[in-house]
Write an enzyme that holds these catalytic residues in place. Sequence first.
Site, mmCIF file in Angstrom:
data_model
loop_
_atom_site.group_PDB
_atom_site.id
_atom_site.type_symbol
_atom_site.label_atom_id
_atom_site.label_comp_id
_atom_site.label_asym_id
_atom_site.label_seq_id
_atom_site.Cartn_x
_atom_site.Cartn_y
_atom_site.Cartn_z
ATOM 1 N N HIS A 149 0.847 -1.199 0.000
ATOM 2 C CA HIS A 149 0.000 0.000 0.000
ATOM 3 C C HIS A 149 0.881 1.247 0.000
ATOM 4 O O HIS A 149 1.977 1.248 0.554
ATOM 5 C CB HIS A 149 -0.916 -0.002 1.230
ATOM 6 C CG HIS A 149 -1.985 1.038 1.195
ATOM 7 N ND1 HIS A 149 -1.741 2.352 1.488
ATOM 8 C CD2 HIS A 149 -3.302 0.960 0.883
ATOM 9 C CE1 HIS A 149 -2.863 3.050 1.368
ATOM 10 N NE2 HIS A 149 -3.826 2.212 0.996
ATOM 11 N N GLU A 179 -3.465 2.703 -7.181
ATOM 12 C CA GLU A 179 -3.860 3.805 -6.297
ATOM 13 C C GLU A 179 -2.906 4.976 -6.509
ATOM 14 O O GLU A 179 -1.819 5.004 -5.935
ATOM 15 C CB GLU A 179 -3.870 3.359 -4.836
ATOM 16 C CG GLU A 179 -2.696 2.465 -4.409
ATOM 17 C CD GLU A 179 -2.550 2.347 -2.907
ATOM 18 O OE1 GLU A 179 -3.501 2.660 -2.192
ATOM 19 O OE2 GLU A 179 -1.459 1.976 -2.461
ATOM 20 N N GLY A 229 -6.926 9.977 0.088
ATOM 21 C CA GLY A 229 -7.219 10.780 1.263
ATOM 22 C C GLY A 229 -7.115 12.272 1.039
ATOM 23 O O GLY A 229 -7.137 13.059 1.984
ATOM 24 N N SER A 258 -9.780 7.920 -2.961
ATOM 25 C CA SER A 258 -10.920 8.794 -2.653
ATOM 26 C C SER A 258 -12.214 8.346 -3.330
ATOM 27 O O SER A 258 -13.001 9.153 -3.820
ATOM 28 C CB SER A 258 -10.593 10.249 -3.026
ATOM 29 O OG SER A 258 -9.509 10.733 -2.259
ATOM 30 N N GLY A 308 -11.466 5.691 3.083
ATOM 31 C CA GLY A 308 -12.351 6.328 4.056
ATOM 32 C C GLY A 308 -13.807 5.927 3.928
ATOM 33 O O GLY A 308 -14.518 5.795 4.936
#
Length: 242
Positions: A84, A156, A162, A202, A224
């Site tokens: 990650h 990602e 974020g 996001s 999130g």
Amino acid sequence: MNKTPTEAKLFAGLLAAEVGRERALDVVVCPPYIDLPVVTDVLKDTEIGVGAQNIYPKESGAFTGEISVLMLKDLGVNYVIVGHSERRHIFGETDELINEKVRFVLENALTPIFCIGETLEERESGRTFEVLESQVVKGLKGVELEDILKVIVAYEPVWAIGTGKVATPEQADEAMGFVRQLIGKLYGWQIAEQIRILYGGSIKPENFDSLIKMENIDGGLVGGASLKESFIDLVRIAKKYL
């Protein structure tokens, strides 16, 4: 690093009730280590898979603070997030260490969710494809043909994690199409067509529909939005595009 074991147990119960019988697509949650025992217990009789956010590539030993795949397997964990962006950029994990983890997860019959992605500086300097190629080639080094379809790739873009910024569907699809072509060169086009590539960055119910419909986006690696009921909405959106 969210949710106490008590909070995680309650949330897992909600997910079990809302999407726990969903068999048409793969739904997986990856809570912090300390939450794994209660979450695996709540979800054990559902269709929801459970993953860990990281591992150390040894069975046991003097690696204080680390977790082994044997510990995860004993709990019934089936997936492990590897590489990650936060592990790469905050904790300094190298492509070589990430590759060791990918291969170790595969050797122990678990599914790695292998993360790649460029920073804002790398994208603005025109190095997106160069960075992705390096991460894929180094990260999958030594992964044999018979194992590659056990790997889930997650793209990602670091600048969209974020931050509230989201890669446009076109930007995401272009990068993920490049990754698919690269895997085709390494393992053959038949493999490239079958491998699952997720978008992370996001994701919310408001933007996921436009992303998941793109040709090269097979699902989402959710941050999130996975901490609240919006995760259920994302599952339902994904189901529309099966």
